[in-house]
Design a protein around this motif. Structure first.
Motif, PDB file in Angstrom:
ATOM      1  N   PHE A  57      15.207   3.167  -6.620  1.00  0.00           N
ATOM      2  CA  PHE A  57      14.428   2.663  -5.496  1.00  0.00           C
ATOM      3  C   PHE A  57      13.130   3.445  -5.416  1.00  0.00           C
ATOM      4  CE2 PHE A  57      18.540   1.092  -4.051  1.00  0.00           C
ATOM      5  CZ  PHE A  57      18.213  -0.084  -3.398  1.00  0.00           C
ATOM      6  N   GLU A  58      12.010   2.720  -5.321  1.00  0.00           N
ATOM      7  CA  GLU A  58      10.729   3.402  -5.102  1.00  0.00           C
ATOM      8  C   GLU A  58      10.508   3.599  -3.611  1.00  0.00           C
ATOM      9  OE1 GLU A  58       7.131   1.591  -6.687  1.00  0.00           O
ATOM     10  OE2 GLU A  58       5.884   3.202  -5.870  1.00  0.00           O
ATOM     11  N   ALA A  59      10.179   4.836  -3.247  1.00  0.00           N
ATOM     12  CA  ALA A  59       9.901   5.163  -1.842  1.00  0.00           C
ATOM     13  C   ALA A  59       8.428   4.896  -1.545  1.00  0.00           C
ATOM     14  CB  ALA A  59      10.229   6.635  -1.588  1.00  0.00           C
ATOM     15  N   LEU A  60       8.163   4.084  -0.535  1.00  0.00           N
ATOM     16  CA  LEU A  60       6.796   3.685  -0.186  1.00  0.00           C
ATOM     17  C   LEU A  60       6.517   4.021   1.278  1.00  0.00           C
ATOM     18  CD1 LEU A  60       7.067   0.313  -2.087  1.00  0.00           C
ATOM     19  CD2 LEU A  60       5.379   2.091  -2.630  1.00  0.00           C
ATOM     20  N   ALA A  61       5.428   4.712   1.513  1.00  0.00           N
ATOM     21  CA  ALA A  61       5.119   5.198   2.860  1.00  0.00           C
ATOM     22  C   ALA A  61       4.755   4.043   3.800  1.00  0.00           C
ATOM     23  CB  ALA A  61       3.963   6.193   2.788  1.00  0.00           C
ATOM     24  N   ARG A  62       5.208   4.160   5.039  1.00  0.00           N
ATOM     25  CA  ARG A  62       4.901   3.188   6.087  1.00  0.00           C
ATOM     26  C   ARG A  62       4.449   3.928   7.331  1.00  0.00           C
ATOM     27  NH1 ARG A  62       4.642   0.534   2.401  1.00  0.00           N
ATOM     28  NH2 ARG A  62       5.835  -1.272   1.744  1.00  0.00           N
ATOM     29  N   TRP A  63       3.438   3.366   7.993  1.00  0.00           N
ATOM     30  CA  TRP A  63       2.918   4.006   9.202  1.00  0.00           C
ATOM     31  C   TRP A  63       2.681   2.959  10.288  1.00  0.00           C
ATOM     32  CZ3 TRP A  63      -2.821   5.703   9.894  1.00  0.00           C
ATOM     33  CH2 TRP A  63      -2.995   6.230  11.184  1.00  0.00           C
ATOM     34  N   ARG A  64       3.433   3.087  11.371  1.00  0.00           N
ATOM     35  CA  ARG A  64       3.189   2.276  12.574  1.00  0.00           C
ATOM     36  C   ARG A  64       2.596   3.203  13.619  1.00  0.00           C
ATOM     37  NH1 ARG A  64       7.755  -1.760  14.417  1.00  0.00           N
ATOM     38  NH2 ARG A  64       6.826  -2.768  12.583  1.00  0.00           N
ATOM     39  N   ASP A  65       1.388   2.907  14.076  1.00  0.00           N
ATOM     40  CA  ASP A  65       0.729   3.830  15.000  1.00  0.00           C
ATOM     41  C   ASP A  65       1.260   3.659  16.418  1.00  0.00           C
ATOM     42  OD1 ASP A  65      -0.611   1.731  16.253  1.00  0.00           O
ATOM     43  OD2 ASP A  65      -2.486   2.082  15.160  1.00  0.00           O
ATOM     44  N   ASP A  67       0.104   2.379  18.959  1.00  0.00           N
ATOM     45  CA  ASP A  67      -0.102   1.064  19.564  1.00  0.00           C
ATOM     46  C   ASP A  67       0.764  -0.005  18.900  1.00  0.00           C
ATOM     47  OD1 ASP A  67      -2.051   2.290  21.136  1.00  0.00           O
ATOM     48  OD2 ASP A  67      -3.594   1.930  19.608  1.00  0.00           O
ATOM     49  N   GLY A  68       1.659   0.417  18.027  1.00  0.00           N
ATOM     50  CA  GLY A  68       2.564  -0.531  17.378  1.00  0.00           C
ATOM     51  C   GLY A  68       1.951  -1.263  16.195  1.00  0.00           C
ATOM     52  N   ARG A  69       0.783  -0.787  15.755  1.00  0.00           N
ATOM     53  CA  ARG A  69       0.115  -1.445  14.638  1.00  0.00           C
ATOM     54  C   ARG A  69       0.572  -0.845  13.317  1.00  0.00           C
ATOM     55  NH1 ARG A  69      -6.041  -0.875  15.031  1.00  0.00           N
ATOM     56  NH2 ARG A  69      -5.241   0.745  16.425  1.00  0.00           N
ATOM     57  N   ASP A  70       0.900  -1.682  12.359  1.00  0.00           N
ATOM     58  CA  ASP A  70       1.253  -1.195  11.029  1.00  0.00           C
ATOM     59  C   ASP A  70      -0.009  -1.072  10.187  1.00  0.00           C
ATOM     60  OD1 ASP A  70       4.106  -1.031  11.233  1.00  0.00           O
ATOM     61  OD2 ASP A  70       4.141  -3.218  11.292  1.00  0.00           O
ATOM     62  N   HIS A  71      -0.204   0.100   9.611  1.00  0.00           N
ATOM     63  CA  HIS A  71      -1.343   0.297   8.702  1.00  0.00           C
ATOM     64  C   HIS A  71      -0.814   0.247   7.280  1.00  0.00           C
ATOM     65  CE1 HIS A  71      -4.088   1.529  11.908  1.00  0.00           C
ATOM     66  NE2 HIS A  71      -3.046   2.142  12.431  1.00  0.00           N
ATOM     67  N   PRO A  72      -1.403  -0.594   6.438  1.00  0.00           N
ATOM     68  CA  PRO A  72      -0.932  -0.632   5.044  1.00  0.00           C
ATOM     69  C   PRO A  72      -1.302   0.660   4.308  1.00  0.00           C
ATOM     70  CG  PRO A  72      -2.783  -2.147   5.353  1.00  0.00           C
ATOM     71  CD  PRO A  72      -2.463  -1.573   6.699  1.00  0.00           C
ATOM     72  N   PRO A  73      -0.434   1.114   3.405  1.00  0.00           N
ATOM     73  CA  PRO A  73      -0.751   2.341   2.656  1.00  0.00           C
ATOM     74  C   PRO A  73      -2.042   2.241   1.855  1.00  0.00           C
ATOM     75  CG  PRO A  73       1.294   1.340   1.858  1.00  0.00           C
ATOM     76  CD  PRO A  73       0.869   0.576   3.060  1.00  0.00           C
ATOM     77  N   THR A  74      -2.431   1.024   1.478  1.00  0.00           N
ATOM     78  CA  THR A  74      -3.708   0.889   0.763  1.00  0.00           C
ATOM     79  C   THR A  74      -4.877   1.269   1.672  1.00  0.00           C
ATOM     80  OG1 THR A  74      -3.513  -1.461   1.300  1.00  0.00           O
ATOM     81  CG2 THR A  74      -2.978  -0.807  -0.942  1.00  0.00           C
ATOM     82  N   ASP A  75      -4.687   1.278   2.998  1.00  0.00           N
ATOM     83  CA  ASP A  75      -5.711   1.795   3.920  1.00  0.00           C
ATOM     84  C   ASP A  75      -5.563   3.296   4.134  1.00  0.00           C
ATOM     85  OD1 ASP A  75      -6.671  -0.724   4.230  1.00  0.00           O
ATOM     86  OD2 ASP A  75      -5.945  -1.020   6.283  1.00  0.00           O
ATOM     87  N   PHE A  76      -4.325   3.771   4.429  1.00  0.00           N
ATOM     88  CA  PHE A  76      -4.236   5.156   4.888  1.00  0.00           C
ATOM     89  C   PHE A  76      -4.040   6.165   3.763  1.00  0.00           C
ATOM     90  CE2 PHE A  76       0.281   3.863   5.592  1.00  0.00           C
ATOM     91  CZ  PHE A  76       0.961   4.904   4.977  1.00  0.00           C
ATOM     92  N   ILE A  77      -3.535   5.751   2.607  1.00  0.00           N
ATOM     93  CA  ILE A  77      -3.413   6.724   1.507  1.00  0.00           C
ATOM     94  C   ILE A  77      -4.803   7.215   1.048  1.00  0.00           C
ATOM     95  CG2 ILE A  77      -2.655   7.068  -0.897  1.00  0.00           C
ATOM     96  CD1 ILE A  77      -0.313   7.206   1.029  1.00  0.00           C
ATOM     97  N   PRO A  78      -5.789   6.320   0.883  1.00  0.00           N
ATOM     98  CA  PRO A  78      -7.127   6.830   0.534  1.00  0.00           C
ATOM     99  C   PRO A  78      -7.691   7.795   1.580  1.00  0.00           C
ATOM    100  CG  PRO A  78      -7.018   4.476   0.118  1.00  0.00           C
ATOM    101  CD  PRO A  78      -5.739   4.839   0.825  1.00  0.00           C
ATOM    102  N   VAL A  79      -7.461   7.505   2.871  1.00  0.00           N
ATOM    103  CA  VAL A  79      -7.921   8.417   3.923  1.00  0.00           C
ATOM    104  C   VAL A  79      -7.184   9.753   3.804  1.00  0.00           C
ATOM    105  CG1 VAL A  79      -7.966   8.802   6.426  1.00  0.00           C
ATOM    106  CG2 VAL A  79      -8.601   6.565   5.492  1.00  0.00           C
ATOM    107  N   ALA A  80      -5.890   9.685   3.523  1.00  0.00           N
ATOM    108  CA  ALA A  80      -5.108  10.917   3.343  1.00  0.00           C
ATOM    109  C   ALA A  80      -5.631  11.709   2.141  1.00  0.00           C
ATOM    110  CB  ALA A  80      -3.629  10.578   3.150  1.00  0.00           C
ATOM    111  N   GLU A  81      -6.018  11.008   1.092  1.00  0.00           N
ATOM    112  CA  GLU A  81      -6.509  11.719  -0.101  1.00  0.00           C
ATOM    113  C   GLU A  81      -7.856  12.370   0.156  1.00  0.00           C
ATOM    114  OE1 GLU A  81      -6.110   8.571  -3.037  1.00  0.00           O
ATOM    115  OE2 GLU A  81      -4.240   9.472  -3.758  1.00  0.00           O
ATOM    116  N   GLU A  82      -8.747  11.667   0.854  1.00  0.00           N
ATOM    117  CA  GLU A  82     -10.074  12.229   1.116  1.00  0.00           C
ATOM    118  C   GLU A  82     -10.031  13.392   2.084  1.00  0.00           C
ATOM    119  OE1 GLU A  82     -12.647   8.996   2.296  1.00  0.00           O
ATOM    120  OE2 GLU A  82     -12.115   7.936   0.453  1.00  0.00           O
TER     121      GLU A  82
END
Ligand code: C2E
Ligand code: CA
Ligand code: CA
Ligand code: CA
Length: 277
Positions: A57-65, A67-82
């Motif tokens: 099983f591949e583990a994939l990060a999920r983030w619900r803020d 306000d209940g909004r789900d942010h896709p990892p393609t948005d927040f992983i780049p922010v985490a990297e920078e």
């Protein structure tokens, strides 16, 4: 005319400012989410294309803020990297994935029969002491190294190849499997394939999903499969969405598949249910 140009520059500056503020807002919220342990991992099965058996099983990060909004990892992983937040995020993901696998083992009353695959960012590989991290994590959860696959992208190899090679050999010596993620999208120099201890090439979804309607994509997939075979590596096709695709890939010699045909990324309990199913 000059007023018009100035107006345009101001509009542009406002635009840049808005983007910077949004990024910074996301960074702040992400930092809090990591601290408050509000990130989750979803688990997506990787299956034997011929038998359909789940191998990992591949583990994939999920983030619900908040306000209940789900942010896709393609948005927040780049922010985490920078921002450097990828280091605590990556440590957390490693620990959480190992904790989940250990729980599945307990439920199974022994080795539950699958590995867990964790994504390792290039930035984390450069900045964090990944080898001791993996050692500590495995020890903390009583797992052997062969239960873990680490997925790296080609971008990891660019900046300090000798250091990365050392890390990869050390991880391999611990029994971990190493997968080259998004293969075919990153790098043009293939010399590294001979030198590094890579077990699996993961063929990027952009070549796989629509390959039945695109002869060029089939050609690329075939070439990657030929390369992997010649070098003694296994292959996983990402983005396997249909039975027809799984059959074609198996006929071409691809070993493993991952995609919506088998399952979307699942909560840990649903993944366990699928495994026991
Ligand atoms: P990836 O490592 O290539 O992960 C596979 C992505 O493809 C996942 O997107 C998965 O949900 C999606 N996917 C799987 N099967 C299918 C399919 O059949 N069709 C389609 N259309 N998509 C499919 P997700 O979860 O949104 O993750 C996106 C990327 O974010 C990942 O791509 C990975 O690069 C990154 N990422 C996610 N979690 C982590 C993490 O914990 N650490 C790091 N460093 N990166 C992560
Ligand atoms: Ca991956
Ligand atoms: Ca991938
Ligand atoms: Ca991909």
């Amino acid at each position: 005319k000059r007023a018009k140009a100035t107006g345009r520059i101001e509009a542009y500056q406002n635009h840049v400012f808005t983007i910077a503020r949004a990024r910074f807002g996301m960074e702040t919220a992400l930092r809090r989410a990591i601290e408050d342990e509000r990130l989750r991992l979803a688990y997506q099965p990787i299956c034997d294309l011929t038998t359909g058996a789940i191998t990992s099983f591949e583990a994939l990060a999920r983030w619900r803020d908040e306000d209940g909004r789900d942010h896709p990892p393609t948005d927040f992983i780049p922010v985490a990297e920078e921002s450097g937040l990828i280091v605590p995020l990556g440590r957390w993901a490693m620990d959480e994935a190992a904790r989940t696998l250990a729980r599945w083992d307990r439920v199974a009353g022994g080795d539950c029969g699958v590995r867990v695959a964790v994504n390792l960012s290039a930035i984390q590989l450069q900045r964090d002491a990944v080898v001791p991290l993996v050692e500590r994590t495995l020890a903390a959860h009583g797992l052997s190294g062969d239960r873990l696959t680490l997925e790296l992208t080609e971008s990891a190899l660019v900046s300090d190849p000798d250091h990365i090679a050392g890390v990869m050999h050390a991880l391999r010596d611990m029994g971990a499997r190493l997968a080259m993620d998004d293969f075919g999208t990153g790098y043009s120099n293939l010399a590294y394939l001979q030198q590094l201890p890579i077990d699996v090439l993961k063929i990027d979804r952009s070549f796989v999903t629509h390959m039945l309607a695109d002869r060029d994509k089939v050609a690329i997939v075939r070439a990657i499969l030929g390369l992997a075979h010649a070098l003694g590596m296994a292959t996983t096709a990402e983005g396997v969405e249909t039975v027809e695709l799984s059959q074609t890939l198996a006929a071409l010699g691809c070993v493993y598949g991952q995609g919506y045909l088998y399952a979307r990324p699942l909560e840990a309990d649903a993944a366990l249910a699928m495994l026991r199913g």
